[in-house]
Design a protein around this motif. Structure first.
Motif, PDB file in Angstrom:
ATOM      1  N   GLU A  84      -6.372   1.636  -3.814  1.00  0.00           N
ATOM      2  CA  GLU A  84      -5.348   1.605  -2.770  1.00  0.00           C
ATOM      3  C   GLU A  84      -4.853   0.181  -2.564  1.00  0.00           C
ATOM      4  O   GLU A  84      -5.646  -0.732  -2.393  1.00  0.00           O
ATOM      5  N   VAL A  85      -3.527   0.020  -2.607  1.00  0.00           N
ATOM      6  CA  VAL A  85      -2.977  -1.315  -2.386  1.00  0.00           C
ATOM      7  C   VAL A  85      -2.074  -1.379  -1.155  1.00  0.00           C
ATOM      8  O   VAL A  85      -1.782  -2.455  -0.644  1.00  0.00           O
ATOM      9  N   LYS A  86      -1.627  -0.217  -0.669  1.00  0.00           N
ATOM     10  CA  LYS A  86      -0.726  -0.215   0.472  1.00  0.00           C
ATOM     11  C   LYS A  86      -0.836   1.119   1.209  1.00  0.00           C
ATOM     12  O   LYS A  86      -0.941   2.172   0.581  1.00  0.00           O
ATOM     13  N   ARG A  87      -0.813   1.046   2.534  1.00  0.00           N
ATOM     14  CA  ARG A  87      -0.846   2.271   3.329  1.00  0.00           C
ATOM     15  C   ARG A  87       0.164   2.148   4.457  1.00  0.00           C
ATOM     16  O   ARG A  87       0.205   1.149   5.160  1.00  0.00           O
ATOM     17  N   GLN A  88       0.984   3.177   4.616  1.00  0.00           N
ATOM     18  CA  GLN A  88       2.008   3.159   5.653  1.00  0.00           C
ATOM     19  C   GLN A  88       1.920   4.454   6.458  1.00  0.00           C
ATOM     20  O   GLN A  88       2.047   5.544   5.907  1.00  0.00           O
ATOM     21  N   SER A 113       7.123  -3.543  -2.761  1.00  0.00           N
ATOM     22  CA  SER A 113       6.249  -4.567  -2.177  1.00  0.00           C
ATOM     23  C   SER A 113       4.870  -4.608  -2.850  1.00  0.00           C
ATOM     24  O   SER A 113       4.058  -5.470  -2.535  1.00  0.00           O
ATOM     25  N   VAL A 114       4.610  -3.679  -3.761  1.00  0.00           N
ATOM     26  CA  VAL A 114       3.273  -3.689  -4.411  1.00  0.00           C
ATOM     27  C   VAL A 114       3.306  -4.384  -5.774  1.00  0.00           C
ATOM     28  O   VAL A 114       4.350  -4.517  -6.372  1.00  0.00           O
ATOM     29  N   LEU A 153       8.712   0.074   0.179  1.00  0.00           N
ATOM     30  CA  LEU A 153       7.246   0.069   0.172  1.00  0.00           C
ATOM     31  C   LEU A 153       6.747  -0.107  -1.273  1.00  0.00           C
ATOM     32  O   LEU A 153       5.829  -0.893  -1.546  1.00  0.00           O
ATOM     33  N   ILE A 198       0.354   6.445   0.845  1.00  0.00           N
ATOM     34  CA  ILE A 198      -0.546   5.454   0.244  1.00  0.00           C
ATOM     35  C   ILE A 198      -0.093   5.155  -1.180  1.00  0.00           C
ATOM     36  O   ILE A 198       0.248   6.064  -1.933  1.00  0.00           O
ATOM     37  N   LYS A 244      -2.720   1.399  -7.166  1.00  0.00           N
ATOM     38  CA  LYS A 244      -2.403   0.642  -8.379  1.00  0.00           C
ATOM     39  C   LYS A 244      -3.717   0.429  -9.106  1.00  0.00           C
ATOM     40  O   LYS A 244      -4.699   0.004  -8.480  1.00  0.00           O
TER      41      LYS A 244
END
Ligand code: ZN
Length: 141
Positions: free
Chosen positions: A121-125, A140-141, A137, A114, A117
């Motif tokens: 949470e701005v991204k989860r993979q 990309s944020v 990853l 995760i 920012k």
């Protein structure tokens, strides 16, 4: 100078650490050693929000467990991505000992990565990646 953040396991103070000195980092408050794997440090449920709040850059977190096969392969790749990388703060959370944190974030499968920012949470993979996957990853944020 480039820096990262880590919480002290002994006194729980959040330390701002120069990346060039990560190998010999000690807590500014209690002088305990701060352990990095590459530039990845372990974080507990109680210290997690403190680091999110202190950090002026994205925070990327590897949620893992010792029994998880793919996590064993992913750990070194995550570590490799962290080396010399001042783009983000790299943390890892042991989901067995830090069940409260992984529960509050709704993590169902591991490994799970995760990116946070400004504390959100701005991204989860889900699933393992190689070091390049971790870097892309982050970009990309
Ligand atoms: Zn300390």
């Amino acid at each position: 100078m480039s820096h990262t953040y880590a919480a002290c396991k002994n006194c729980h103070a959040v330390n701002r650490i120069q990346i060039a000195r990560a190998k010999e980092a000690v807590c500014g408050k209690c002088h305990s050693q701060i352990i990095f794997h590459g530039l990845v440090s372990e974080i507990t449920s109680g210290d997690f929000q403190k680091v999110l709040k202190a950090s002026d850059k994205p925070v990327i977190v590897d949620f893992w467990a010792s029994w998880c096969g793919p996590c064993q392969m992913y750990g070194p790749e995550f570590e490799k991505a962290s080396l010399g990388n001042d783009q983000a703060v790299f943390l890892k959370v042991n989901t067995e000992t830090e069940a409260a944190l992984s529960g509050s974030l709704g993590i169902r499968g591991i490994p799970c990565t995760i990116v946070f920012k400004d504390g959100r949470e701005v991204k989860r993979q889900a699933g393992a990646m190689n070091a390049e996957g971790v870097k892309s990853l982050l970009s990309s944020v």
